[in-house]
Design a protein around this motif. Structure first.
Motif, PDB file in Angstrom:
ATOM      1  N   SER A  24     -38.601  88.346 -28.757  1.00 44.47           N
ATOM      2  CA  SER A  24     -37.737  86.765 -28.668  1.00 44.47           C
ATOM      3  C   SER A  24     -36.283  87.484 -28.383  1.00 44.47           C
ATOM      4  O   SER A  24     -35.555  86.651 -27.944  1.00 44.47           O
ATOM      5  CB  SER A  24     -38.310  86.219 -28.248  1.00 44.47           C
ATOM      6  OG  SER A  24     -40.007  86.187 -27.681  1.00 44.47           O
ATOM      7  N   LEU A  25     -36.409  87.758 -29.862  1.00 41.47           N
ATOM      8  CA  LEU A  25     -35.127  87.363 -30.473  1.00 41.47           C
ATOM      9  C   LEU A  25     -34.127  89.261 -29.501  1.00 41.47           C
ATOM     10  O   LEU A  25     -32.842  88.705 -29.879  1.00 41.47           O
ATOM     11  CB  LEU A  25     -35.141  88.136 -32.124  1.00 41.47           C
ATOM     12  CG  LEU A  25     -35.604  86.972 -32.575  1.00 41.47           C
ATOM     13  CD1 LEU A  25     -36.434  86.817 -33.580  1.00 41.47           C
ATOM     14  CD2 LEU A  25     -34.820  85.607 -32.823  1.00 41.47           C
ATOM     15  N   ARG A  26     -34.712  89.787 -29.226  1.00 39.13           N
ATOM     16  CA  ARG A  26     -34.233  91.200 -28.666  1.00 39.13           C
ATOM     17  C   ARG A  26     -33.761  90.610 -27.506  1.00 39.13           C
ATOM     18  O   ARG A  26     -33.073  91.336 -26.701  1.00 39.13           O
ATOM     19  CB  ARG A  26     -34.885  92.264 -28.352  1.00 39.13           C
ATOM     20  CG  ARG A  26     -35.845  93.391 -29.914  1.00 39.13           C
ATOM     21  CD  ARG A  26     -34.143  93.406 -30.794  1.00 39.13           C
ATOM     22  NE  ARG A  26     -33.529  94.775 -29.973  1.00 39.13           N
ATOM     23  CZ  ARG A  26     -32.386  94.956 -29.642  1.00 39.13           C
ATOM     24  NH1 ARG A  26     -31.465  94.438 -30.332  1.00 39.13           N
ATOM     25  NH2 ARG A  26     -32.352  96.361 -29.066  1.00 39.13           N
ATOM     26  N   THR A  27     -34.978  90.081 -26.274  1.00 35.12           N
ATOM     27  CA  THR A  27     -34.230  89.186 -25.274  1.00 35.12           C
ATOM     28  C   THR A  27     -32.423  88.853 -25.560  1.00 35.12           C
ATOM     29  O   THR A  27     -31.972  88.908 -24.533  1.00 35.12           O
ATOM     30  CB  THR A  27     -35.655  89.048 -24.905  1.00 35.12           C
ATOM     31  OG1 THR A  27     -36.902  89.251 -25.039  1.00 35.12           O
ATOM     32  CG2 THR A  27     -35.294  88.296 -23.615  1.00 35.12           C
ATOM     33  N   LEU A  28     -32.790  88.228 -26.310  1.00 28.55           N
ATOM     34  CA  LEU A  28     -31.303  87.484 -26.413  1.00 28.55           C
ATOM     35  C   LEU A  28     -30.371  87.952 -26.977  1.00 28.55           C
ATOM     36  O   LEU A  28     -28.954  87.932 -27.356  1.00 28.55           O
ATOM     37  CB  LEU A  28     -31.353  86.220 -27.158  1.00 28.55           C
ATOM     38  CG  LEU A  28     -32.486  84.971 -26.987  1.00 28.55           C
ATOM     39  CD1 LEU A  28     -32.263  84.794 -28.511  1.00 28.55           C
ATOM     40  CD2 LEU A  28     -31.893  84.264 -26.153  1.00 28.55           C
ATOM     41  N   ASP A  70     -29.417  91.776 -36.971  1.00 26.33           N
ATOM     42  CA  ASP A  70     -29.940  90.509 -37.747  1.00 26.33           C
ATOM     43  C   ASP A  70     -31.355  89.821 -37.334  1.00 26.33           C
ATOM     44  O   ASP A  70     -31.456  88.994 -37.673  1.00 26.33           O
ATOM     45  CB  ASP A  70     -28.656  89.986 -36.136  1.00 26.33           C
ATOM     46  CG  ASP A  70     -27.223  90.583 -36.408  1.00 26.33           C
ATOM     47  OD1 ASP A  70     -26.849  90.645 -37.360  1.00 26.33           O
ATOM     48  OD2 ASP A  70     -26.611  89.966 -35.175  1.00 26.33           O
ATOM     49  N   VAL A  71     -32.291  90.644 -35.854  1.00 23.38           N
ATOM     50  CA  VAL A  71     -32.970  90.185 -36.282  1.00 23.38           C
ATOM     51  C   VAL A  71     -33.747  90.055 -38.034  1.00 23.38           C
ATOM     52  O   VAL A  71     -34.819  90.160 -38.011  1.00 23.38           O
ATOM     53  CB  VAL A  71     -34.334  91.009 -34.992  1.00 23.38           C
ATOM     54  CG1 VAL A  71     -35.288  91.130 -35.587  1.00 23.38           C
ATOM     55  CG2 VAL A  71     -33.127  91.179 -33.848  1.00 23.38           C
ATOM     56  N   GLY A  72     -33.360  91.515 -38.308  1.00 24.34           N
ATOM     57  CA  GLY A  72     -35.132  91.982 -39.788  1.00 24.34           C
ATOM     58  C   GLY A  72     -34.325  90.476 -39.963  1.00 24.34           C
ATOM     59  O   GLY A  72     -35.587  90.433 -41.097  1.00 24.34           O
ATOM     60  N   ARG A  73     -32.555  89.884 -41.052  1.00 20.89           N
ATOM     61  CA  ARG A  73     -32.135  89.376 -41.641  1.00 20.89           C
ATOM     62  C   ARG A  73     -32.977  88.030 -41.349  1.00 20.89           C
ATOM     63  O   ARG A  73     -33.492  87.101 -42.434  1.00 20.89           O
ATOM     64  CB  ARG A  73     -30.735  89.078 -41.791  1.00 20.89           C
ATOM     65  CG  ARG A  73     -30.034  90.485 -42.279  1.00 20.89           C
ATOM     66  CD  ARG A  73     -29.092  90.142 -42.509  1.00 20.89           C
ATOM     67  NE  ARG A  73     -27.711  89.564 -40.957  1.00 20.89           N
ATOM     68  CZ  ARG A  73     -27.459  90.634 -40.992  1.00 20.89           C
ATOM     69  NH1 ARG A  73     -27.567  92.254 -41.349  1.00 20.89           N
ATOM     70  NH2 ARG A  73     -26.378  90.896 -39.037  1.00 20.89           N
ATOM     71  N   ILE A  74     -33.446  87.598 -39.710  1.00 24.01           N
ATOM     72  CA  ILE A  74     -34.326  86.781 -39.997  1.00 24.01           C
ATOM     73  C   ILE A  74     -35.560  86.756 -40.342  1.00 24.01           C
ATOM     74  O   ILE A  74     -35.725  86.180 -40.574  1.00 24.01           O
ATOM     75  CB  ILE A  74     -34.148  86.312 -37.881  1.00 24.01           C
ATOM     76  CG1 ILE A  74     -32.760  85.964 -37.485  1.00 24.01           C
ATOM     77  CG2 ILE A  74     -35.016  85.381 -37.679  1.00 24.01           C
ATOM     78  CD1 ILE A  74     -32.961  86.321 -35.829  1.00 24.01           C
ATOM     79  N   LEU A  75     -36.311  87.959 -40.126  1.00 19.45           N
ATOM     80  CA  LEU A  75     -37.403  87.885 -39.870  1.00 19.45           C
ATOM     81  C   LEU A  75     -37.926  87.796 -42.154  1.00 19.45           C
ATOM     82  O   LEU A  75     -38.896  87.848 -42.239  1.00 19.45           O
ATOM     83  CB  LEU A  75     -37.960  89.187 -39.675  1.00 19.45           C
ATOM     84  CG  LEU A  75     -38.462  89.271 -37.479  1.00 19.45           C
ATOM     85  CD1 LEU A  75     -38.493  90.633 -37.412  1.00 19.45           C
ATOM     86  CD2 LEU A  75     -39.228  88.271 -37.609  1.00 19.45           C
ATOM     87  N   ASP A  92     -30.991  85.016 -43.217  1.00 20.59           N
ATOM     88  CA  ASP A  92     -30.182  85.049 -42.848  1.00 20.59           C
ATOM     89  C   ASP A  92     -31.161  83.576 -42.065  1.00 20.59           C
ATOM     90  O   ASP A  92     -32.025  83.624 -41.579  1.00 20.59           O
ATOM     91  CB  ASP A  92     -29.130  85.084 -41.208  1.00 20.59           C
ATOM     92  CG  ASP A  92     -27.985  86.002 -42.021  1.00 20.59           C
ATOM     93  OD1 ASP A  92     -27.740  85.480 -43.111  1.00 20.59           O
ATOM     94  OD2 ASP A  92     -27.466  86.867 -41.884  1.00 20.59           O
ATOM     95  N   THR A  93     -30.499  82.290 -41.220  1.00 16.29           N
ATOM     96  CA  THR A  93     -31.256  81.309 -39.976  1.00 16.29           C
ATOM     97  C   THR A  93     -31.040  81.677 -38.940  1.00 16.29           C
ATOM     98  O   THR A  93     -29.988  82.347 -38.543  1.00 16.29           O
ATOM     99  CB  THR A  93     -30.676  80.216 -40.790  1.00 16.29           C
ATOM    100  OG1 THR A  93     -28.779  80.442 -40.230  1.00 16.29           O
ATOM    101  CG2 THR A  93     -30.607  79.291 -42.599  1.00 16.29           C
ATOM    102  N   LEU A  94     -31.938  81.541 -38.180  1.00 15.23           N
ATOM    103  CA  LEU A  94     -31.363  81.412 -37.244  1.00 15.23           C
ATOM    104  C   LEU A  94     -30.657  81.411 -36.269  1.00 15.23           C
ATOM    105  O   LEU A  94     -29.710  81.422 -35.449  1.00 15.23           O
ATOM    106  CB  LEU A  94     -32.907  81.129 -35.782  1.00 15.23           C
ATOM    107  CG  LEU A  94     -32.926  81.438 -34.624  1.00 15.23           C
ATOM    108  CD1 LEU A  94     -32.654  82.519 -34.446  1.00 15.23           C
ATOM    109  CD2 LEU A  94     -34.432  80.300 -33.989  1.00 15.23           C
ATOM    110  N   LEU A 130     -23.192  84.040 -30.178  1.00 19.02           N
ATOM    111  CA  LEU A 130     -22.238  83.126 -28.967  1.00 19.02           C
ATOM    112  C   LEU A 130     -21.115  83.029 -29.152  1.00 19.02           C
ATOM    113  O   LEU A 130     -20.355  83.493 -28.496  1.00 19.02           O
ATOM    114  CB  LEU A 130     -22.867  81.854 -29.671  1.00 19.02           C
ATOM    115  CG  LEU A 130     -24.376  81.198 -28.995  1.00 19.02           C
ATOM    116  CD1 LEU A 130     -24.608  79.629 -29.308  1.00 19.02           C
ATOM    117  CD2 LEU A 130     -24.182  81.024 -27.471  1.00 19.02           C
ATOM    118  N   CYS A 131     -20.665  83.440 -30.542  1.00 19.05           N
ATOM    119  CA  CYS A 131     -19.121  83.698 -30.884  1.00 19.05           C
ATOM    120  C   CYS A 131     -18.973  85.126 -30.272  1.00 19.05           C
ATOM    121  O   CYS A 131     -18.107  85.504 -29.529  1.00 19.05           O
ATOM    122  CB  CYS A 131     -18.711  84.284 -31.779  1.00 19.05           C
ATOM    123  SG  CYS A 131     -17.232  84.161 -32.528  1.00 19.05           S
TER     124      CYS A 131
END
Length: 299
Positions: free
Chosen positions: A53-57, A63-68, A72-74, A82-83
């Motif tokens: 799901s995260l990679r779909t974005l 970044d995915v690893g830091r969320i898991l 870092d927060t989602l 977005l930036c």
């Protein structure tokens, strides 16, 4: 416990995909078989769905690893993505407008316009314009005053420019990048060592421009009043003298002889397409008001 193939089948992905995320530490193994093969528990399926799901974005794998790992927060990662997407979209809009500019111009103009376009980055940066003003302003101005002048003098770039705005910016970039003709880098007399106290002058000019701006927005012709008095007083204070009719006559002559950067302000106005008057237009309005007053006094 599932084999890597069973996990891939349940998740609807390839074995190669599961191995890719496993090798990068995003999908921990539950255990190894006696033969050394990977095994995964049911929690791996939920984690794999989240990764997909995260990679779909289009979030990068780090970044995915830091969320898991909850480093870092989602919300923070999404804000950063977005930036990045906004920057790419802006670059694409500028490229589209630049291509349209080339397509719509006469064939004999394309080479010159292509050179202008090729000299700027995409998306473009206003840093060259800011450097121009920092060089152009007199030395030893207070930092807070320099920042205020640069902020008001450097136009904001549109995110979705028209071809005409792209042309205006490329010409503006070429203007600030080229050496100024003549001596003194095109600076007015107030920038010379004998020009008085520039910090006092520019503090007063900022105030005078603010007073005159509503009159320009209302399209009133240049006239006497508070804005002109503040304008003249700024020059008088910077030179340690009084505002007298004689001083106003001398000031009118000095301002008329000063080098002008009207071309900069014309291009800046085209670029922003805003009803807000530029500092250059405001300065010209005040100079004309002074000339009109002196002409009326002479009569």
């Amino acid at each position: 416990m599932w084999t890597i193939g069973e996990l891939a089948e349940r998740a609807g992905v390839t074995v190669k995909t599961v191995r890719f995320y496993s090798d990068r530490g995003l999908l921990p193994e539950g255990a190894r078989s006696t033969g050394g093969h990977r095994r995964y528990g049911p929690e791996a399926l939920d984690r794999l769905h989240l990764i997909r799901s995260l990679r779909t974005l289009d979030l990068p794998v780090p970044d995915v690893g830091r969320i898991l790992d909850q480093e870092d927060t989602l919300e923070d990662v999404v804000a950063g993505q977005l930036c990045r997407i906004g920057s790419r979209l802006t670059a694409l809009r500028w490229q589209e407008a630049a291509l349209q500019l080339l397509q719509d111009c006469a064939p004999e103009e394309r080479a010159a316009r292509l050179r202008l376009i090729g000299a700027v980055s995409v998306p473009p940066s206003t840093a060259p314009l800011a450097r121009f003003w920092r060089r152009w302003l007199p030395p030893r101005l207070p930092a807070r005053l320099v920042s205020a002048i640069v902020e008001h003098s450097v136009p904001q770039l549109p995110e979705g420019p028209t071809p005409a705005q792209v042309l205006a910016f490329t010409r503006l970039h070429a203007f600030v990048s080229a050496p100024c003709p003549g001596t003194g880098n095109g600076r007015p007399a107030a920038h010379r060592p004998d020009g008085g106290r520039p910090a006092v002058l520019y503090d007063g000019l900022v105030e005078a421009y603010a007073l005159a701006a509503p009159r320009l927005r209302a399209e009133r012709p240049p006239h006497e009043g508070e804005a002109l008095d503040c304008f003249v007083a700024a020059y008088a204070r910077s030179r340690g003298t009084r505002d007298t009719p004689a001083f106003r006559r001398r000031l009118g002559g000095v301002l008329a002889a000063d080098p002008r950067i009207d071309h900069y302000w014309e291009l800046a106005a085209e670029l922003t397409d805003s009803p807000e008057p530029t500092p250059g237009a405001t300065h010209d309005w005040l100079c004309t008001a002074l000339d009109n007053q002196m002409a009326g006094t002479a009569d």
